[in-house]
Enzyme design. Sequence first.
Site, PDB file in Angstrom:
ATOM      1  N   ASN A  89       0.873  -1.177   0.000  1.00 38.91           N
ATOM      2  CA  ASN A  89       0.000   0.000   0.000  1.00 38.91           C
ATOM      3  C   ASN A  89       0.905   1.219   0.000  1.00 38.91           C
ATOM      4  O   ASN A  89       1.502   1.549   1.021  1.00 38.91           O
ATOM      5  CB  ASN A  89      -0.889  -0.052   1.257  1.00 38.91           C
ATOM      6  N   TRP A  90       1.003   1.861  -1.149  1.00 38.22           N
ATOM      7  CA  TRP A  90       1.929   2.990  -1.286  1.00 38.22           C
ATOM      8  C   TRP A  90       1.357   4.282  -0.700  1.00 38.22           C
ATOM      9  O   TRP A  90       2.039   5.292  -0.660  1.00 38.22           O
ATOM     10  CB  TRP A  90       2.288   3.205  -2.755  1.00 38.22           C
ATOM     11  N   LYS A  91       0.090   4.249  -0.310  1.00 39.25           N
ATOM     12  CA  LYS A  91      -0.576   5.426   0.273  1.00 39.25           C
ATOM     13  C   LYS A  91      -0.373   6.651  -0.636  1.00 39.25           C
ATOM     14  O   LYS A  91      -0.257   6.492  -1.843  1.00 39.25           O
ATOM     15  CB  LYS A  91      -0.071   5.658   1.698  1.00 39.25           C
TER      16      LYS A  91
ATOM     17  N   HIS B 148      -9.568   0.925   4.625  1.00 39.21           N
ATOM     18  CA  HIS B 148      -8.292   1.141   5.308  1.00 39.21           C
ATOM     19  C   HIS B 148      -8.497   2.097   6.483  1.00 39.21           C
ATOM     20  O   HIS B 148      -9.318   3.006   6.415  1.00 39.21           O
ATOM     21  CB  HIS B 148      -7.255   1.703   4.334  1.00 39.21           C
TER      22      HIS B 148
ATOM     23  N   GLU C 160      -6.924   4.558   7.565  1.00 39.24           N
ATOM     24  CA  GLU C 160      -6.789   5.997   7.295  1.00 39.24           C
ATOM     25  C   GLU C 160      -8.050   6.547   6.644  1.00 39.24           C
ATOM     26  O   GLU C 160      -8.428   7.692   6.851  1.00 39.24           O
ATOM     27  CB  GLU C 160      -5.523   6.243   6.452  1.00 39.24           C
TER      28      GLU C 160
ATOM     29  N   GLU D 222      -5.558  -5.117  10.390  1.00 36.53           N
ATOM     30  CA  GLU D 222      -4.573  -4.070  10.631  1.00 36.53           C
ATOM     31  C   GLU D 222      -4.896  -3.334  11.922  1.00 36.53           C
ATOM     32  O   GLU D 222      -5.704  -2.390  11.912  1.00 36.53           O
ATOM     33  CB  GLU D 222      -4.570  -3.071   9.463  1.00 36.53           C
TER      34      GLU D 222
ATOM     35  N   GLY E 198       2.190   2.200  10.671  1.00 38.02           N
ATOM     36  CA  GLY E 198       3.117   3.315  10.505  1.00 38.02           C
ATOM     37  C   GLY E 198       3.800   3.738  11.796  1.00 38.02           C
ATOM     38  O   GLY E 198       4.431   4.794  11.855  1.00 38.02           O
TER      39      GLY E 198
ATOM     40  N   SER F 218       3.198  -2.195  10.293  1.00 41.65           N
ATOM     41  CA  SER F 218       4.650  -2.231  10.505  1.00 41.65           C
ATOM     42  C   SER F 218       5.280  -3.588  10.193  1.00 41.65           C
ATOM     43  O   SER F 218       6.186  -4.039  10.894  1.00 41.65           O
ATOM     44  CB  SER F 218       4.999  -1.786  11.934  1.00 41.65           C
TER      45      SER F 218
ATOM     46  N   GLY G 180       2.786  -1.210   4.275  1.00 37.74           N
ATOM     47  CA  GLY G 180       2.854   0.212   3.939  1.00 37.74           C
ATOM     48  C   GLY G 180       4.299   0.630   3.735  1.00 37.74           C
ATOM     49  O   GLY G 180       4.888   0.431   2.665  1.00 37.74           O
ATOM     50  N   GLY G 181       4.898   1.174   4.770  1.00 36.47           N
ATOM     51  CA  GLY G 181       6.249   1.747   4.688  1.00 36.47           C
ATOM     52  C   GLY G 181       7.273   0.850   3.997  1.00 36.47           C
ATOM     53  O   GLY G 181       8.031   1.312   3.127  1.00 36.47           O
TER      54      GLY G 181
END
Length: 257
Positions: A9-11, A96, A98, A168, A174, A214, A235-236
Amino acid sequence: MRRPFVAGNWKMTQTHASAVALAKGVADGAKALVDQVDVAVGPPFVYLTAVKEAVGNSGVTVAAQNAYFEQPGAFTGETALDMLTDVGCQWVILGHSERRHVLGETDELINKKVQAALAKGLGVILCVGELIEERKADQTNAVLDRQMEGGLADVTAEQMAKVVIAYEPVWAIGTGETATPDQAESAHAHLRNWMQSRYNPDVAQATRIQYGGSVKPDNAAELLAQPNVDGALVGGASLKPETFIPIIEAAHVSVAS
Ligand code: PGA
């Protein structure tokens, strides 16, 4: 045996150039791993076409991070599901944290999107997960039940073949703080039991549940070794091939063991 599924997930990151380079890097590194592991990358909407082209026929698929449930029309600023299939997207990430907590999406809205995406033949990655205060108040399972009931309302057992659940925990996204393998396994087992009661044992056994929050090269193997953890939503660590590919490798190894 469920086939592992690792998605990035590159956000809201990347430029056109970096998105293409990242997609090519992932495609190169994952080429030898897609025999046993499903791999997807999730760029922002504006880079979907470029990324789809960059992954070429490597076997890496492309996921959108959101979509709107309505048919194309007067919905300024939204992206229709038809547009996603038009550019070769196979997956859409919905619900998600966010989108729930920053953009205010409700289970009801998420459910409309899930239903519309399935009606268009897209695969859905439905994200669920509790806030830290909910975990501390022992509400984790109740929150997961509510998000599953809400998000999957009116979704049939047959349609579940196109659904992947991503657990999640919001406090792990994150933050560098990961759920322990035991915490992840316990939530995943709960989600699988939920699917067994709501649907049937076949759906519960066949549906993949990714862990997200994470995930990094150094914790992926022990998370993926858990019996009910069927992949990762990253993500990251998905923003560089050097950190994303080792996670896919860990999933590949988990198939053999
Ligand atoms: P993270 O993000 O890996 O950076 O914690 C996961 C996600 O939001 O899907």
